[in-house]
Design a protein around this motif. Structure first.
Motif, short mmCIF file in Angstrom:
data_model
loop_
_atom_site.label_atom_id
_atom_site.label_comp_id
_atom_site.label_asym_id
_atom_site.label_seq_id
_atom_site.Cartn_x
_atom_site.Cartn_y
_atom_site.Cartn_z
N ARG A 6 0.34 -11.06 7.28
CA ARG A 6 -0.57 -11.71 6.35
C ARG A 6 -0.48 -11.03 5.01
NH1 ARG A 6 -5.85 -10.79 4.98
NH2 ARG A 6 -6.00 -9.06 6.46
N HIS A 7 -0.51 -11.77 3.92
CA HIS A 7 -0.41 -11.21 2.59
C HIS A 7 -1.77 -10.66 2.16
CE1 HIS A 7 3.62 -12.70 2.19
NE2 HIS A 7 3.22 -13.95 2.44
N PRO A 8 -1.76 -9.56 1.40
CA PRO A 8 -3.03 -8.99 0.94
C PRO A 8 -3.64 -9.87 -0.15
CG PRO A 8 -1.19 -7.82 -0.04
CD PRO A 8 -0.59 -8.78 0.95
N SER A 9 -4.90 -9.65 -0.36
CA SER A 9 -5.58 -10.39 -1.43
C SER A 9 -5.12 -9.86 -2.78
CB SER A 9 -7.09 -10.23 -1.29
OG SER A 9 -7.45 -8.87 -1.46
N GLU A 10 -5.37 -10.65 -3.84
CA GLU A 10 -4.99 -10.24 -5.18
C GLU A 10 -5.70 -8.98 -5.60
OE1 GLU A 10 -2.71 -10.48 -8.54
OE2 GLU A 10 -2.61 -11.70 -6.74
N ALA A 11 -6.95 -8.82 -5.20
CA ALA A 11 -7.71 -7.63 -5.56
C ALA A 11 -7.10 -6.38 -4.92
CB ALA A 11 -9.18 -7.79 -5.13
N GLY A 116 -11.72 -7.07 4.31
CA GLY A 116 -10.85 -7.67 5.32
C GLY A 116 -9.40 -7.22 5.25
N ASP A 117 -9.01 -6.47 4.22
CA ASP A 117 -7.61 -6.04 4.07
C ASP A 117 -7.36 -4.61 4.56
OD1 ASP A 117 -6.80 -8.43 3.06
OD2 ASP A 117 -6.86 -7.80 0.96
N GLU A 118 -8.39 -3.95 5.09
CA GLU A 118 -8.23 -2.55 5.49
C GLU A 118 -7.14 -2.36 6.56
OE1 GLU A 118 -11.02 -4.17 5.47
OE2 GLU A 118 -12.41 -3.17 4.08
N GLN A 119 -7.21 -3.16 7.61
CA GLN A 119 -6.22 -3.04 8.69
C GLN A 119 -4.83 -3.41 8.20
OE1 GLN A 119 -6.77 -1.67 11.52
NE2 GLN A 119 -4.71 -2.00 12.38
N LEU A 120 -4.72 -4.41 7.36
CA LEU A 120 -3.43 -4.82 6.81
C LEU A 120 -2.80 -3.69 6.01
CD1 LEU A 120 -1.24 -6.90 6.09
CD2 LEU A 120 -2.71 -7.65 4.20
N LEU A 121 -3.60 -3.01 5.19
CA LEU A 121 -3.07 -1.91 4.37
C LEU A 121 -2.61 -0.76 5.25
CD1 LEU A 121 -2.46 -0.79 1.61
CD2 LEU A 121 -4.84 -0.02 1.43
N ARG A 122 -3.38 -0.45 6.29
CA ARG A 122 -2.97 0.64 7.18
C ARG A 122 -1.65 0.32 7.89
NH1 ARG A 122 -8.62 0.65 8.45
NH2 ARG A 122 -9.64 2.56 7.69
N GLU A 123 -1.55 -0.89 8.41
CA GLU A 123 -0.32 -1.29 9.10
C GLU A 123 0.87 -1.30 8.14
OE1 GLU A 123 -1.05 -5.03 10.87
OE2 GLU A 123 -2.35 -4.24 12.47
N SER A 124 0.66 -1.71 6.92
CA SER A 124 1.75 -1.74 5.93
C SER A 124 2.23 -0.33 5.61
CB SER A 124 1.27 -2.44 4.66
OG SER A 124 0.92 -3.78 4.92
N VAL A 125 1.28 0.60 5.48
CA VAL A 125 1.66 1.98 5.21
C VAL A 125 2.47 2.56 6.35
CG1 VAL A 125 0.78 4.32 4.88
CG2 VAL A 125 -0.25 2.42 3.64
N LEU A 126 2.01 2.33 7.58
CA LEU A 126 2.72 2.87 8.74
C LEU A 126 4.12 2.25 8.88
CD1 LEU A 126 -0.17 2.99 11.36
CD2 LEU A 126 0.85 4.89 10.09
N ARG A 127 4.20 0.95 8.63
CA ARG A 127 5.49 0.28 8.74
C ARG A 127 6.47 0.79 7.69
NH1 ARG A 127 6.38 -6.27 8.33
NH2 ARG A 127 8.54 -6.32 9.07
#
Length: 442
Positions: A6-11, A116-127
């Motif tokens: 999923r793409h992150p929000s603009e903010a 709502g983007d917290e989990q997405l950011l964490r997964e992106s960093v780990l990946r």
């Protein structure tokens, strides 16, 4: 993990982009606080590591912004200075660097990610950190492969310099680059190349690895059918080579004499190569043999150094004025085929006198005439000494003839006087030698 995300929000994207400088600064501060090796680097090396960390963060932000989902490519992070990085920082330290940057970004997830983007950011960093780790491993593997090829070339040049007897500045520079500038107690070893699947490289690697298990440094190359090794840092080279003899092919393995350092190894190399060439003359040559044990074969094969050594070790000590009796005894003993009684009769002395003199010959030369092989080595050494004119060798037949002549002349005259003359010289010599023998025994 699926490639779709999923793409992150603009903010969230703008917040992450604005935080690039802050994240790089925090990463540098945390490395300085928690990584000792980072604090011990020079200012230039710290700057290089900081640039890599900053490039990694910038690359993460660019990847995080992308609209199409695909695995990130982080190899470009190390593209600017991979050699500098791999020379100053190990792979383990690079992984420490990656872990520190990940911890910094994770600690700022709550403030950077939108709702709502917290989990997405964490997964992106780990990946992304996983891709960095793989990229670092690839960089270090490439650098190690290039360094290994260069080291192998340097190693071959150093061994070739030893074979040529060169000890100039270029060889010293190459040896220092290989870490051999200060290695002491160096021994040249040569044998045949084993039949190994994969060519000569596995044979060299196997020998080098086996030797280093004994705590010994090694330079090794294959030269035609010969496997050559230069061992350093041990005075027990014979024991080490016996332990790793399976790394060589069939036939004898010859060790040259141990020399103080690499730049004197030419002498060891010449002796070992000469010994390998002459070993065929010894039917029962040991599997691992020192070149000095092949002096007689080397001399017969035309090695001038071996001839000089034999003359110096065998003929010269026995040809001195103080050892004239020893030279006569050695010659007579060898001519009699090692028969003690026959030698005593030819010299008109007691057998105990011959035994005593054989012991003194062993002390003077290091060779025991009662051992057939050592007796043969002494015979070759005496012959070379006579050919070189190094001293005078009275033949036993002449000595016996002279003594017999004096005995014959002593018999002409009164019977009583003839018996006294007959007994006086031999009895006096026997008493002298028996006295020396008893003193030695006591």
């Amino acid at each position: 993990m699926s490639d779709q995300r999923r793409h992150p929000s603009e903010a969230t994207s703008r917040a992450v982009e604005r935080s690039a400088g802050e994240l790089a600064t925090l990463a540098s501060q945390r490395m300085d606080e928690h990584l000792r090796w980072y604090r011990e680097l020079s200012a230039e090396e710290r700057s290089q590591v900081g640039l890599v960390a900053q490039a990694g963060i910038s690359q993460f932000i660019a990847w995080f912004h992308q609209e199409e989902s695909h695995p990130p490519s982080a190899i470009s992070i190390f593209a600017n200075a991979p050699q500098e990085l791999t020379r100053s920082v190990s792979l383990r330290q690079t992984l420490d660097l990656v872990r520190t940057v990940v911890d910094v970004v994770e600690s700022r997830v709550e403030s950077l990610a939108g709702p709502g983007d917290e989990q997405l950011l964490r997964e992106s960093v780990l990946r992304f950190s996983r891709e960095i780790a793989f990229a670092a491993a690839e960089v270090y593997a490439g650098a190690a492969e290039a360094r290994g090829a260069w080291d192998a070339r340097l190693e071959a040049l150093v061994v070739d310099g030893v074979l040529r007897g060169e000890a100039d500045d270029s060889m010293q520079s190459r040896a220092s680059a290989l870490g051999w500038g200060d290695v002491a107690d160096v021994t040249f070893v040569v044998g045949t190349t084993p039949a190994v699947v994969g060519g000569t490289v596995p044979a060299v690697d196997d020998l080098r690895r086996s030797v280093r298990q004994h705590g010994v440094e090694a330079l090794a190359i294959v030269q035609r059918s010969r496997l050559i090794a230069i061992l350093g840092g041990t005075r027990e080279a014979l024991r080490v080579v016996e332990e790793v003899s399976d790394c060589f092919g069939p036939g004898p393995i010859v060790l040259g004499p141990t020399v103080p350092h690499l730049f004197a190894a030419g002498r060891s190399a010449r002796a070992a190569l000469s010994g390998l060439s002459a070993a065929a003359a010894w039917p029962e040559v040991p599997r691992v043999v020192e070149s000095d044990a092949l002096l007689a074969e080397r001399a017969l094969a035309g090695d001038p150094q071996a001839r000089r050594l034999l003359v110096d070790r065998v003929h010269r000590p026995l040809a001195s004025a103080s050892h004239a009796a020893l030279l006569t005894t050695a010659t007579a003993y060898l001519e009699s085929g090692g028969a003690l009684e026959a030698t005593a009769r030819s010299l008109f002395v007691h057998p105990n006198t011959v035994r005593y003199r054989l012991g003194r010959i062993c002390d003077a030369t290091g060779y025991d005439l009662t051992v057939p092989r050592e007796a043969w080595t002494v015979r070759v050494g005496l012959s070379l000494g006579r050919l070189a004119g190094a001293g005078t060798t009275p033949p036993p037949s002449a000595a016996a003839t002279g003594r017999a002549g004096s005995l014959a002349s002593s018999t002409v005259g009164s019977p009583g006087g003839s018996f006294a003359r007959l007994s006086t010289p031999s009895t006096t010599g026997l008493l002298e030698e028996t006295s020396k023998l008893s003193e030695t025994t006591s």
